[in-house]
Write a protein that holds these residues in place. Structure first.
Motif, PDB file in Angstrom:
ATOM      1  N   GLU B 224      52.271  59.658 -35.748  1.00 18.10           N
ATOM      2  CA  GLU B 224      52.664  58.599 -34.837  1.00 18.10           C
ATOM      3  C   GLU B 224      52.134  57.228 -35.261  1.00 18.10           C
ATOM      4  O   GLU B 224      52.816  56.226 -35.124  1.00 18.10           O
ATOM      5  N   MET B 244      66.093  50.359 -32.142  1.00 17.98           N
ATOM      6  CA  MET B 244      65.123  50.040 -31.093  1.00 17.98           C
ATOM      7  C   MET B 244      65.152  48.571 -30.737  1.00 17.98           C
ATOM      8  O   MET B 244      65.550  47.723 -31.537  1.00 17.98           O
ATOM      9  N   VAL B 248      59.342  46.341 -29.707  1.00 18.25           N
ATOM     10  CA  VAL B 248      58.780  47.653 -29.414  1.00 18.25           C
ATOM     11  C   VAL B 248      58.628  48.377 -30.734  1.00 18.25           C
ATOM     12  O   VAL B 248      59.606  48.623 -31.437  1.00 18.25           O
ATOM     13  N   ASP B 249      57.391  48.670 -31.082  1.00 17.88           N
ATOM     14  CA  ASP B 249      57.127  49.176 -32.426  1.00 17.88           C
ATOM     15  C   ASP B 249      57.709  50.555 -32.652  1.00 17.88           C
ATOM     16  O   ASP B 249      58.382  50.790 -33.634  1.00 17.88           O
ATOM     17  N   SER B 250      57.465  51.483 -31.748  1.00 20.54           N
ATOM     18  CA  SER B 250      58.012  52.803 -32.006  1.00 20.54           C
ATOM     19  C   SER B 250      57.893  53.691 -30.794  1.00 20.54           C
ATOM     20  O   SER B 250      57.161  53.414 -29.852  1.00 20.54           O
ATOM     21  N   LEU B 251      58.630  54.767 -30.857  1.00 21.39           N
ATOM     22  CA  LEU B 251      58.575  55.810 -29.847  1.00 21.39           C
ATOM     23  C   LEU B 251      57.476  56.799 -30.211  1.00 21.39           C
ATOM     24  O   LEU B 251      57.049  56.880 -31.361  1.00 21.39           O
ATOM     25  N   ASN B 252      57.047  57.572 -29.259  1.00 21.64           N
ATOM     26  CA  ASN B 252      56.207  58.725 -29.540  1.00 21.64           C
ATOM     27  C   ASN B 252      56.933  59.628 -30.543  1.00 21.64           C
ATOM     28  O   ASN B 252      58.149  59.775 -30.490  1.00 21.64           O
TER      29      ASN B 252
END
Lengths: 265, 265
Positions: B224, B244, B248-252
């Motif tokens: 992650e 995205m 927002v950098d990233s999802l779980n």
């Protein structure tokens, strides 16, 4: 610039915002508490500083104060610097992330105001788990969902654990309460939304065939255990399911939400 | 039928499998421990009973024993019945779910055997978080991914917390270690798999345009924080991103996995 104040005594009254964060009867983020919003860790603290929530104070070790220097430039609140032991004694547990911030609650838009400016929303019914709620906000932020509407039975999205699990995105994604099943349905329709209820029911339309990317869509999500009520599904314009393997009952609600949100793009 | 044995003494030596589950030096599910697989709660215990893992014993309150009666019909292992206090004293903490079961580890297929029988797999690099790992297995089971390949840096999927978060599905989805970046890539290709690396990189192909539903697909997922290594992405056949929102950098990682898995259907 935030004002640096060094603190040596965990009983210092200026740390009142941060005291005993786990003691249920004194929790500042609980109803009956001060209703404060609490951010933990540099990532979430940065998002709080960038949010419309009115900052009150920060508490952190010196290293975090220096790391956050750029973010603190335009803040006019105290940053209490303490060592890890003083912080732990004040908040009631050892804090791995080394920094906390508090803010007052900000006025939220009402549902009508939120819907007027949105193209996609999530409508939550009975999502009472703070971690699931936080994850839904993180996923909404990442996948471009414009707002979250909270119908009956939802937890407080500004509860400390929810803020943390959302990675602070709950401070950026607008939310409002919705009198769902009363005039909530009409309000969604009046704003041009099609309501898609997400359910594992076999007679629901597979997500890939539901055409949710067209027009304004409200994704209706229920709690992880019982799911949406029959009345909620009946009030929706269509029921949609994520095709799942036999024998697997369901996905986590925030994961199911993410898959549905991704289908809106 | 599992043999009911009532236990009054938390020190009873027959409870050895269940003793001090949180004490790091005695954890039966840790390397250096007995290597047992531990299931908690009726849902996960049922999945363990239905799995190929050789059951050893169960421990639960009387109510759980009766609830599980049908599942126990063909088991030839002891079910220790104790009250909640005796259980808590034996396992070292109060157990909300009221029932535990232990099994020995079962032989897993090797990567070649797993790939020969699979149409879709997840390949994990550096997923060291047990909750993320468990969630990935739950999502793989729900969304029809046939197996999971563990490259370097992954945690043990049979660790207690991983089993719990997977809702027991880690006991049903085949997994194998893969000498990724050595002959792992060749092995995937030899079995007809196209390798799609999931990454937030801007130059990756949007998931919806990657055509992953066609043919055999391996979804390559990284940890992650840092994500996939450059070498891992270079070794893949294509890099794929989930579109995205800005900022927002990233999802779980387990959530991103679920969105990618859903796109295989």
């Amino acid at each position: 610039m935030a004002q640096r104040i060094d603190i040596d005594d965990p009983a210092d009254p200026r740390l009142a915002d941060f005291r005993d964060l786990k003691r249920a009867d004194r929790r500042p983020d609980r109803p009956g508490g001060k209703g404060l919003v609490i951010a933990e860790g540099t990532v979430v603290v940065r998002r709080m500083i960038a949010s419309p929530y009115p900052m009150r104070a920060l508490l952190g070790v010196a290293r975090r104060y220096h790391e956050l220097a750029d973010d603190l430039a335009h803040l006019d609140v105290p940053f209490f610097v303490a060592d890890a032991e003083v912080m732990a004694a004040a908040v009631g547990f050892h804090l791995n992330r080394g920094v906390l911030a508090t803010a007052d609650r900000a006025p939220q838009p009402d549902a009508a105001g939120l819907l007027a400016a949105a193209r996609s929303v999530a409508v939550l019914e009975g999502v009472g788990d703070h971690e699931n709620l936080g994850s839904i906000f993180r996923n909404a932020a990442a996948l471009g969902v414009d707002g979250v509407l909270l119908a009956a039975g939802c937890a407080d999205p500004l509860y400390r654990r929810s803020v943390r699990v959302s990675m602070g995105h709950v401070l950026a994604v607008p939310f409002a309460t919705l009198p769902w099943l009363d005039d909530g349905v009409d309000l969604l329709h009046a704003n041009g939304f099609r309501i898609a209820a997400l359910t594992p029911r076999a007679d629901a339309v597979p997500l890939g065939s539901a055409g949710l990317a067209a027009g304004k869509t409200a994704i209706l999500l229920g709690s992880e255990g019982p799911g949406l009520t029959d009345a909620a599904i009946a009030a929706a314009d269509l029921a949609v399911r994520i095709p799942m393997s036999r024998d697997v009952d369901s996905l986590n609600v925030a994961t199911a939400a993410a898959i549905a949100f991704a289908s809106l793009a």
